[in-house]
Design an enzyme around this catalytic site. Structure first.
Site, PDB file in Angstrom:
ATOM      1  N   GLY A   1      11.990   1.633 -13.906  1.00 50.96           N
ATOM      2  CA  GLY A   1      10.871   2.563 -13.758  1.00 50.96           C
ATOM      3  C   GLY A   1      11.349   3.943 -13.325  1.00 50.96           C
ATOM      4  O   GLY A   1      10.830   4.965 -13.745  1.00 50.96           O
TER       5      GLY A   1
ATOM      6  N   ARG B   1      11.258  16.125 -18.618  1.00 51.52           N
ATOM      7  CA  ARG B   1      10.513  15.721 -17.405  1.00 51.52           C
ATOM      8  C   ARG B   1      11.376  14.984 -16.384  1.00 51.52           C
ATOM      9  O   ARG B   1      10.871  14.165 -15.609  1.00 51.52           O
ATOM     10  CB  ARG B   1       9.329  14.815 -17.759  1.00 51.52           C
TER      11      ARG B   1
ATOM     12  N   ILE C   1      13.770  -3.430 -16.520  1.00 54.65           N
ATOM     13  CA  ILE C   1      14.365  -3.931 -15.281  1.00 54.65           C
ATOM     14  C   ILE C   1      13.609  -3.275 -14.125  1.00 54.65           C
ATOM     15  O   ILE C   1      13.752  -2.084 -13.891  1.00 54.65           O
ATOM     16  CB  ILE C   1      15.896  -3.670 -15.218  1.00 54.65           C
TER      17      ILE C   1
ATOM     18  N   THR D   1      10.756  -3.925 -10.430  1.00 54.16           N
ATOM     19  CA  THR D   1      10.401  -4.729  -9.263  1.00 54.16           C
ATOM     20  C   THR D   1       8.969  -5.229  -9.432  1.00 54.16           C
ATOM     21  O   THR D   1       8.204  -4.695 -10.221  1.00 54.16           O
ATOM     22  CB  THR D   1      10.487  -3.902  -7.961  1.00 54.16           C
TER      23      THR D   1
ATOM     24  N   GLU E   1       3.233  -6.360 -11.453  1.00 54.69           N
ATOM     25  CA  GLU E   1       3.939  -5.106 -11.692  1.00 54.69           C
ATOM     26  C   GLU E   1       3.013  -4.240 -12.538  1.00 54.69           C
ATOM     27  O   GLU E   1       1.818  -4.511 -12.570  1.00 54.69           O
ATOM     28  CB  GLU E   1       5.329  -5.368 -12.308  1.00 54.69           C
ATOM     29  N   MET E   2       3.523  -3.214 -13.202  1.00 54.19           N
ATOM     30  CA  MET E   2       2.568  -2.271 -13.814  1.00 54.19           C
ATOM     31  C   MET E   2       2.926  -1.811 -15.236  1.00 54.19           C
ATOM     32  O   MET E   2       2.343  -0.840 -15.721  1.00 54.19           O
ATOM     33  CB  MET E   2       2.399  -1.047 -12.895  1.00 54.19           C
ATOM     34  N   GLU E   3       3.855  -2.473 -15.906  1.00 57.55           N
ATOM     35  CA  GLU E   3       4.317  -1.935 -17.192  1.00 57.55           C
ATOM     36  C   GLU E   3       4.445  -2.930 -18.343  1.00 57.55           C
ATOM     37  O   GLU E   3       4.340  -2.545 -19.516  1.00 57.55           O
ATOM     38  CB  GLU E   3       5.708  -1.269 -17.014  1.00 57.55           C
TER      39      GLU E   3
ATOM     40  N   ASP F   1       8.474  -7.304  -2.886  1.00 56.91           N
ATOM     41  CA  ASP F   1       7.535  -7.508  -1.786  1.00 56.91           C
ATOM     42  C   ASP F   1       6.647  -8.704  -2.119  1.00 56.91           C
ATOM     43  O   ASP F   1       6.590  -9.121  -3.271  1.00 56.91           O
ATOM     44  CB  ASP F   1       6.685  -6.255  -1.545  1.00 56.91           C
TER      45      ASP F   1
END
Ligand code: HPA
Length: 237
Positions: free
Chosen positions: A24, A47, A92, A94, A184-186, A209
């Site tokens: 990320g 960016r 890859i 978290t 996770e978020m992706e 976590d």
């Protein structure tokens, strides 16, 4: 092709390897390139999303950050698959544990990715799509982990959520009841883009976590577990 550079990637056609590792965080991409790749060359810095291509034990590999969340992963994976001829993307990252038996630093391979996002809406399907990993990449990653022999891991569903700070206190328990391992978020966006383009994707996450125990990794633990996960990804690539 002929669409390069893209609105978000300044690289030229051929600058990326067939396999791209995607953490990320752009600084993780830099760390991977500088620490594990030979002859790493910067191919993108739009960016601050630095992308590098180099070799790992003679194999050409790229690494570039996805940014956080499905919109960001959606953009980068789309452009890599459609405009740069990339065949395999290995995320890859978290994840936060949802199941009580998952410990900090465990590795989770995302066989499927549930989601609360509307990303699938664009495909106008007459039902619910099940975003899944590439079986070939998943099987290879499992065999690499088994050979390492030192990594605690689980294979199963992850939840790709649009929401980090969730206002609804019941959310974790609802996904937990369905056996979802971690949040996770992706991944769901990555898996859907791979499916639509006929390409391959896999998510490898380390548990940073726990939403069950409230435990979290120290920065040192994050680094060690990141290195394990990276080894799995590089050997799978
Ligand atoms: N939620 C979403 N993404 C995450 C988390 C989390 O708790 N931990 C690591 N990535």
């Amino acid at each position: 092709m002929g669409n390069t550079p893209t609105p978000h990637i300044a690289a030229k056609e051929g600058d990326f390897a067939k396999t791209v590792l995607m953490p990320g965080d752009p600084l993780r991409a830099k760390y991977v390139a500088e620490t594990f790749l030979e002859d790493a060359r910067l191919v993108n810095n739009v960016r601050g999303v630095n992308g590098y291509t180099g070799t790992y034990h003679g194999k050409r590999v790229s690494v570039m950050a996805s940014g956080m969340g499905m919109p960001s992963m959606g953009i980068y994976s789309y452009e890599l698959y459609h405009f740069y001829g990339v065949e395999n993307i290995i995320r890859i990252g978290t994840a936060g544990a949802i199941q009580p038996d998952l410990r900090i630093r465990d590795v989770v391979l995302g066989m499927g990715a549930c989601t609360d996002s509307a990303f699938a809406g664009q495909f106008c399907l007459p039902g619910t799509f099940a975003p899944i990993a590439s079986y070939e990449l998943l099987a290879k990653a499992v065999s690499v982990i088994e050979e390492m022999g030192t990594v605690r891991y689980r294979v199963g569903n992850v939840l790709s959520s649009d929401v980090f700070y969730n206002d609804n206190p019941d959310t974790r328990d609802l996904w937990q009841k369905m056996g979802v391992l971690a949040v996770e978020m992706e991944s769901a966006a990555l898996y859907m883009n791979a499916a639509r383009c006929g390409k391959n994707a896999l998510t490898i996450c380390t548990i940073s976590d726990s939403l069950v125990t409230g435990e979290a990794t120290t920065s040192e633990e994050r680094q060690t577990s990141f290195n394990d996960m990276l080894k799995i990804a590089l050997e799978t690539a």
